[in-house]
Structures are given as C-alpha cells and as structure tokens.
Write an enzyme that holds these catalytic residues in place. Structure first.
Site, PDB file in Angstrom:
ATOM      1  N   PHE A 135       0.853  -1.205   0.000  1.00  0.00           N
ATOM      2  CA  PHE A 135       0.000   0.000   0.000  1.00  0.00           C
ATOM      3  C   PHE A 135       0.877   1.239   0.000  1.00  0.00           C
ATOM      4  O   PHE A 135       1.768   1.364   0.844  1.00  0.00           O
ATOM      5  CB  PHE A 135      -0.922   0.024   1.225  1.00  0.00           C
ATOM      6  CG  PHE A 135      -1.832   1.224   1.230  1.00  0.00           C
ATOM      7  CD1 PHE A 135      -3.011   1.220   0.496  1.00  0.00           C
ATOM      8  CD2 PHE A 135      -1.505   2.366   1.949  1.00  0.00           C
ATOM      9  CE1 PHE A 135      -3.841   2.331   0.486  1.00  0.00           C
ATOM     10  CE2 PHE A 135      -2.327   3.484   1.935  1.00  0.00           C
ATOM     11  CZ  PHE A 135      -3.504   3.460   1.208  1.00  0.00           C
ATOM     12  N   ASP A 220       9.161   2.312   1.642  1.00  0.00           N
ATOM     13  CA  ASP A 220       8.027   3.079   2.136  1.00  0.00           C
ATOM     14  C   ASP A 220       7.932   2.831   3.639  1.00  0.00           C
ATOM     15  O   ASP A 220       7.379   1.820   4.079  1.00  0.00           O
ATOM     16  CB  ASP A 220       6.749   2.637   1.412  1.00  0.00           C
ATOM     17  CG  ASP A 220       5.514   3.381   1.909  1.00  0.00           C
ATOM     18  OD1 ASP A 220       5.596   4.015   2.976  1.00  0.00           O
ATOM     19  OD2 ASP A 220       4.471   3.295   1.237  1.00  0.00           O
ATOM     20  N   LYS A 249       3.011   9.895   8.216  1.00  0.00           N
ATOM     21  CA  LYS A 249       2.256   9.537   9.425  1.00  0.00           C
ATOM     22  C   LYS A 249       2.787  10.121  10.739  1.00  0.00           C
ATOM     23  O   LYS A 249       2.403  11.209  11.115  1.00  0.00           O
ATOM     24  CB  LYS A 249       2.120   8.017   9.494  1.00  0.00           C
ATOM     25  CG  LYS A 249       1.234   7.492   8.345  1.00  0.00           C
ATOM     26  CD  LYS A 249       0.514   6.205   8.662  1.00  0.00           C
ATOM     27  CE  LYS A 249      -0.661   6.008   7.719  1.00  0.00           C
ATOM     28  NZ  LYS A 249      -0.371   5.281   6.497  1.00  0.00           N
TER      29      LYS A 249
HETATM   30  C1  LIG Z   1      -0.676   5.527   5.075  1.00  0.00           C
HETATM   31  C2  LIG Z   1       0.295   5.030   4.108  1.00  0.00           C
HETATM   32  C3  LIG Z   1       0.532   5.678   2.891  1.00  0.00           C
HETATM   33  C4  LIG Z   1      -0.284   6.854   2.431  1.00  0.00           C
HETATM   34  O1  LIG Z   1      -0.158   7.963   3.261  1.00  0.00           O
HETATM   35  P1  LIG Z   1      -1.239   9.139   3.164  1.00  0.00           P
HETATM   36  O2  LIG Z   1      -0.745  10.166   4.121  1.00  0.00           O
HETATM   37  O3  LIG Z   1      -2.567   8.555   3.529  1.00  0.00           O
HETATM   38  O4  LIG Z   1      -1.230   9.628   1.758  1.00  0.00           O
HETATM   39  C5  LIG Z   1       1.515   5.179   2.064  1.00  0.00           C
HETATM   40  N1  LIG Z   1       2.248   4.106   2.414  1.00  0.00           N
HETATM   41  C6  LIG Z   1       2.053   3.478   3.582  1.00  0.00           C
HETATM   42  C7  LIG Z   1       2.915   2.302   3.931  1.00  0.00           C
HETATM   43  C8  LIG Z   1       1.074   3.892   4.458  1.00  0.00           C
HETATM   44  O5  LIG Z   1       0.877   3.230   5.607  1.00  0.00           O
END
Ligand SMILES: *Cc1c(COP(=O)(O)O)cnc(C)c1O
Length: 399
Positions: A135, A220, A249
């Site tokens: 994701f 990520d 985050k």
């Molecule tokens: C939450 C998340 C995103 C997206 O972040 P947003 O601030 O919602 O755009 C991307 N990668 C990972 C692993 C995430 O947990």
C-alpha cells in the site's frame, strides 16, 4: 442539539466507513466522544499519534510556531524545515530531505525521483517493481504503485511502468526485472495489507539484487517509521539501507506532513523546476516535526515501543491458548495484528469499541493495533482484557 453523524451523512462524501463515534478530545492514549464516553485509542490515528493525544510538546510547538510563522512558501528559507531535515539526516542513512504534506505525496516524489534518475543515468529506465498487497497511498501514481486490485481497477488507466510481485518472493523480483527497471518499491512490513512480515533475509536479498542490477531500493516507511517497530526506522533491523525512503504519518505527532529522503548522488537529479508543493516544508508542520522527533529520540521511545511490544505480544499470544479463533499474533514493535480464524474482525472491533477500546479491522480476519509509542503497561493490559472480552462476545456459541 446537532446530530453530527446525520450531518456527516448529509454533507460529507461517503468514501469512508467511519465508526459511529464522534470524537471530541483526547489525552495520551485516551480519547473521549461527545457523550463523554472514554476509549483507549489503540488506532492512534492510523500510526500517526506517536506521542498520543494532546501531548504538551506537540501542543506547545504548534502554538509557539503559529504565533511566529505558519506558512511562507518555498520561495524562502525558514528555520524549522532546515532543522527537521538536519535531524532526519543525522538519524538516518540518507543525505537529503524533500518535504511534502502526506504519505502519498512522498511516494509521488519518490516515483518522480526514480524516473528522473533512470532518465539521466540508465537510458530512460522507468519501471518500478512493487509488491502485491503493498500500500502506497491514493493519488494516481501511488495507486499505480499499490498492489491491491480493489484500489486500482475502478481508476484505470493508471500510470504505466509498475509491476507487482508476490510478497516474500525474491525470485519474482528477479524475474520481473528488465532493462527498463529502475527501482524496487516496498514497505519493510506491509501495513494496510494486514501487517505482513518480511521473511528473514527477504529485504537483504532485495538490497543485494538492487546493488547487482544498479536498481534503486525505495522503502516506504510511512507506517513503520518514527520508532513504530522498535527502532527509529524499520530498515535498521534488517541490516540494509534504502536509497530512497518515504516518511509521513508519525513524523509530526499528528500534523500533516510527508518527507522523501535520498542519498545525495540520487537527490541531485531533482533540479529547480522538477518538483514542488506549496504547503510542503511549511514552518507549522516542520516545527512540530522537530519537537516530535526530538522528543522521540531524547526519550528513547523506539526502545520503549520495543519493550511495550513484548508485553502486548505476550498478552495477545496468551489468548491463542484460550481462544481457538485467535490463530496468529504478528508484527513488530507497536505495529501488531491479531489474526482470526473467521472473518469477524469488524464485529470484534465494534464489540471492543462498545467496551471502550478503539482497534482497527485491517483485514476481514485481522485486527491491527498501532497505539502511541508512549502507551503504558496498564493501558496494554486493559486493552487486551477488552479485546479478549470482545472476541468472546462475538464468537461464543451462546451468541
Ligand atoms: C498511510 C500510508 C501511505 C499513504 O499515506 P497518506 O498520508 O494517507 O497519503 C503510504 N504508504 C504506507 C505504507 C502507508 O501506511
């Protein structure tokens, strides 16, 4: 009296499945709804509120900075963004930081940087290999990188140049690599995909393959970063270093922020005019980031998260013996999921909420916990008691 939920249903896009609670205020790991009911918040704003709610360090940084400068644009230098970049570089393996406002934006920046790098140094190589169930966010580039059909298919055509391979399958990455491949993009632990752990050596194997092939490794760490897994960044526990890393985050203790970090020899390929964002690096979010990250480091919160994790995992594992429906406890640090033998996660989350615990049904058969790094032993014990009662209530034959 205002019926907030009715008004939300009338005025707001219905693109979220919200829990039927109107949250009003919080303190540490606790939140209260508009009826005054108290909850233990083990969702933590989806791994955002690393210091919990209303932490004085976060509140004070926001208040002080708001009286000084909230926004200036990137036409000028400001102190907080430089200080936060320095703090991130000094505490990571990377050399330079680009700031934005969300995780998806950090991913977009990483995709553009990788393509720019391929354009400049690798005969226009542009393909990025990502993982199924990975994701990376909801913007068009991030969706193209995301490996979940449900998030992708209704929005075709997506940006070309992405392939998806099964998680924990190094050979699949090797097989997907072509002369057009420029990067491998993945999470160190798949978060939204269900808290899926990397097998030992998987990430190291990818690092070695990237080195061999001259590919960029983009990690990520939007969910796993800022101490969540027991070290400041999850890569530290895998014996590897990424070439590019995305953060968001938890970085500013709840304020919207994103960041892309890269090695100097890669970062230099983005030149003036290539990329930017109006709100990125704004003094409000970066000053709050400095306050949050400094507090996390000075108080050794990653280590504290690792200790709290041992207690949480031990308590949850003990449920495996008593409750056959609990099949697995997985995760690292304070990113933990409980796997269930049936698709009852939504019901368990509702039953837990009624009993005063907020948790997240990340999969139909898995419940995710992402409490603040500051969560106490007592809060962990109470959360586990509530979860157990909720699971029993939902799955007992008497029901
Ligand atoms: C939450 C998340 C995103 C997206 O972040 P947003 O601030 O919602 O755009 C991307 N990668 C990972 C692993 C995430 O947990």
């Amino acid at each position: 009296m205002t019926d907030w939920i009715a008004d939300e249903k009338k005025y707001v896009f219905q693109n979220y499945g919200r829990q039927p609670v109107v949250l009003d205020h919080g303190q540490g790991t606790r939140v209260w709804d508009t009826d005054g009911k108290e909850y233990l918040d083990f969702v933590g704003g989806l791994a955002v509120n690393v210091l919990g709610h209303a932490h004085p360090v976060v509140a004070e940084a926001l208040a002080a900075q708001s009286r000084q400068l909230i926004h200036t644009s990137n036409l000028y230098y400001t102190k907080p963004m430089i200080a936060l970049a320095k703090l991130l570089v000094e505490n990571s393996c990377l050399d330079r930081v680009f700031f934005c406002n969300s995780g998806a934006e950090a991913i977009e920046a990483a995709i553009k940087l990788a393509r720019r790098f391929g354009h400049d140094t690798r005969n226009g190589a542009f393909e990025i290999i990502a993982t199924l169930d990975g994701f990376h966010g909801r913007t068009m580039g991030a969706v193209a990188a995301t490996g979940t059909a449900r998030y992708r298919e209704p929005f075709q055509p997506l940006a070309p140049g992405f392939s998806h391979v099964p998680w924990n399958d190094l050979d699949a990455i090797k097989a997907a690599t072509t002369s057009k491949t420029v990067a491998v993009l993945l999470e160190p632990i798949q978060g939204e995909g269900g808290v899926n752990m990397p097998e030992p050596g998987y990430l190291k194997g990818i690092r070695d393959w990237c080195d061999e092939q001259g590919l960029l490794l983009i990690l990520d760490e939007i969910q796993t970063g800022i101490g969540r897994t027991g070290t400041l960044f999850a890569y530290e526990q895998e014996g590897i270093e990424p070439d590019i890393m995305c953060l968001a985050k938890g970085l500013a203790g709840g304020v919207a922020i994103g960041a892309m970090l890269a090695r100097d020899d890669i970062a230099k390929h983005l030149v003036p005019g290539d990329h930017g964002t109006t709100f990125g690096a704004n003094p409000l979010s970066t000053a709050t980031g400095v306050a949050t990250l400094s507090y996390v480091l000075e108080n050794k919160l990653p280590e504290q998260a690792a200790r709290a994790s041992e207690r949480l995992v031990a308590r949850l594992r003990s449920m495996e013996d008593r409750l056959p429906v609990v099949t697995e406890v997985r995760g690292r640090g304070l990113l933990i999921a409980v796997g269930l033998a049936q698709d009852v996660a939504a019901d368990v989350v509702a039953a837990a909420r009624e009993r005063g615990l907020l948790a997240n049904n990340v999969r139909p058969n898995a419940i995710r916990f992402m409490p603040p790094l500051t969560v106490s032993d007592d809060e962990i014990d109470r959360a586990c008691d509530i979860l157990e009662a909720a699971i029993v209530a939902v799955t007992s034959p008497a029901k």
